[in-house]
Design an enzyme around this catalytic site. Structure first.
Site, PDB file in Angstrom:
ATOM      1  N   ASN A  78      18.002 -25.498 -33.481  1.00 45.96           N
ATOM      2  CA  ASN A  78      18.768 -26.087 -34.568  1.00 45.96           C
ATOM      3  C   ASN A  78      18.589 -25.311 -35.874  1.00 45.96           C
ATOM      4  O   ASN A  78      17.795 -24.368 -35.950  1.00 45.96           O
ATOM      5  CB  ASN A  78      18.389 -27.561 -34.707  1.00 45.96           C
ATOM      6  CG  ASN A  78      19.175 -28.422 -33.738  1.00 45.96           C
ATOM      7  OD1 ASN A  78      20.249 -28.911 -34.057  1.00 45.96           O
ATOM      8  ND2 ASN A  78      18.642 -28.581 -32.534  1.00 45.96           N
ATOM      9  N   HIS A 108      -3.631 -14.432 -38.342  1.00 44.69           N
ATOM     10  CA  HIS A 108      -4.374 -13.439 -39.114  1.00 44.69           C
ATOM     11  C   HIS A 108      -5.871 -13.563 -38.852  1.00 44.69           C
ATOM     12  O   HIS A 108      -6.416 -14.673 -38.819  1.00 44.69           O
ATOM     13  CB  HIS A 108      -4.117 -13.624 -40.607  1.00 44.69           C
ATOM     14  CG  HIS A 108      -2.759 -13.171 -41.045  1.00 44.69           C
ATOM     15  ND1 HIS A 108      -2.447 -11.851 -41.261  1.00 44.69           N
ATOM     16  CD2 HIS A 108      -1.621 -13.875 -41.295  1.00 44.69           C
ATOM     17  CE1 HIS A 108      -1.185 -11.759 -41.644  1.00 44.69           C
ATOM     18  NE2 HIS A 108      -0.657 -12.966 -41.662  1.00 44.69           N
ATOM     19  N   ALA A 155       7.950 -35.352 -34.947  1.00 43.08           N
ATOM     20  CA  ALA A 155       8.336 -34.616 -36.142  1.00 43.08           C
ATOM     21  C   ALA A 155       7.134 -34.325 -37.028  1.00 43.08           C
ATOM     22  O   ALA A 155       6.279 -35.181 -37.248  1.00 43.08           O
ATOM     23  CB  ALA A 155       9.375 -35.409 -36.924  1.00 43.08           C
ATOM     24  N   ARG A 175      -2.103 -34.450 -31.522  1.00 45.28           N
ATOM     25  CA  ARG A 175      -2.950 -35.040 -30.490  1.00 45.28           C
ATOM     26  C   ARG A 175      -2.056 -35.853 -29.555  1.00 45.28           C
ATOM     27  O   ARG A 175      -1.038 -36.410 -29.971  1.00 45.28           O
ATOM     28  CB  ARG A 175      -4.030 -35.923 -31.089  1.00 45.28           C
ATOM     29  CG  ARG A 175      -3.518 -37.198 -31.679  1.00 45.28           C
ATOM     30  CD  ARG A 175      -4.546 -37.914 -32.532  1.00 45.28           C
ATOM     31  NE  ARG A 175      -4.111 -39.255 -32.877  1.00 45.28           N
ATOM     32  CZ  ARG A 175      -3.196 -39.547 -33.794  1.00 45.28           C
ATOM     33  NH1 ARG A 175      -2.573 -38.571 -34.438  1.00 45.28           N
ATOM     34  NH2 ARG A 175      -2.866 -40.798 -34.046  1.00 45.28           N
TER      35      ARG A 175
END
Length: 201
Positions: A78, A108, A155, A175
């Site tokens: 999307n 990193h 979300a 979780r």
């Protein structure tokens, strides 16, 4: 979706919007839809492959950054998603990726206090998203993660470790709060997961 895109979809033809940027080693399957301002850029040894019937919508970025990106069939990516491929990004079939998701198969290094972080290099283990997964809006998936078949990620979650098949995961870091089998919407609301409205993807 504009009229031309709808016509192409009905005819099972590939559609690339005139403002999309598709360059380099990019392989598109049949009936793929690439929306406006989307970028699929694969230079030199990089590779992007996109399976049949997949939609990549407005402003989505697919950049391998020295690696590769493989997107399966009938995937929905999307608007404004960012998908990198440093260590390899594999997305299975029938995956829903809601707006503004970020998938980064790199991290990193920062062990040394004497060397700037931007000079310490990267680790690149890769990301695998298996078939029939739903990533809700603004989900972030970090390097080294596998999300199992049929999983749902709520979300805003940040996925830092593997998610088993058919699990429901939420939060920062994500979780597992249950399995799709026998999971009720009232339980979902109590954990802040709104299965019916957490994304348009």
């Amino acid at each position: 979706m504009n009229l031309l895109a709808r016509i192409y979809r009905r005819l099972n033809w590939r559609y690339v919007h005139r403002t999309a940027w598709v360059r380099g080693h990019v392989q598109l399957g049949r009936a793929v839809h690439i929306g406006p301002q989307a970028e699929l850029l694969a230079r030199r040894s990089e590779q992007i492959t996109v399976g049949d019937g997949t939609f990549i919508l407005k402003g989505a970025l697919l950049h391998p950054y020295g690696g590769w990106i493989s997107v399966g069939r009938h995937v929905g990516i999307n608007p404004y998603c960012v998908l990198y491929g440093h260590g390899g990004l594999e997305i299975g079939d029938n995956v829903l990726i809601a707006t503004s998701c970020v998938l980064i198969p790199a991290n990193h290094k920062f062990d040394s206090l004497e060397i700037p972080i931007n000079a310490q290099g990267l680790t690149t283990r890769g990301i695998r998203i298996e078939d029939n997964v739903w990533l809700g809006a603004r989900v972030t998936v970090l390097d080294g993660v596998t999300i199992g078949t049929g999983a749902v990620i709520g979300a805003g979650a940040v996925v830092t470790r593997n998610i088993p098949p058919f699990s429901i995961a939420v939060g920062v870091p994500a979780r597992v709060i249950g399995q799709r089998s026998g999971f009720s919407t009232s339980e979902g609301r109590s954990h802040g997961l709104k299965l019916s409205v957490n994304s348009a993807g």
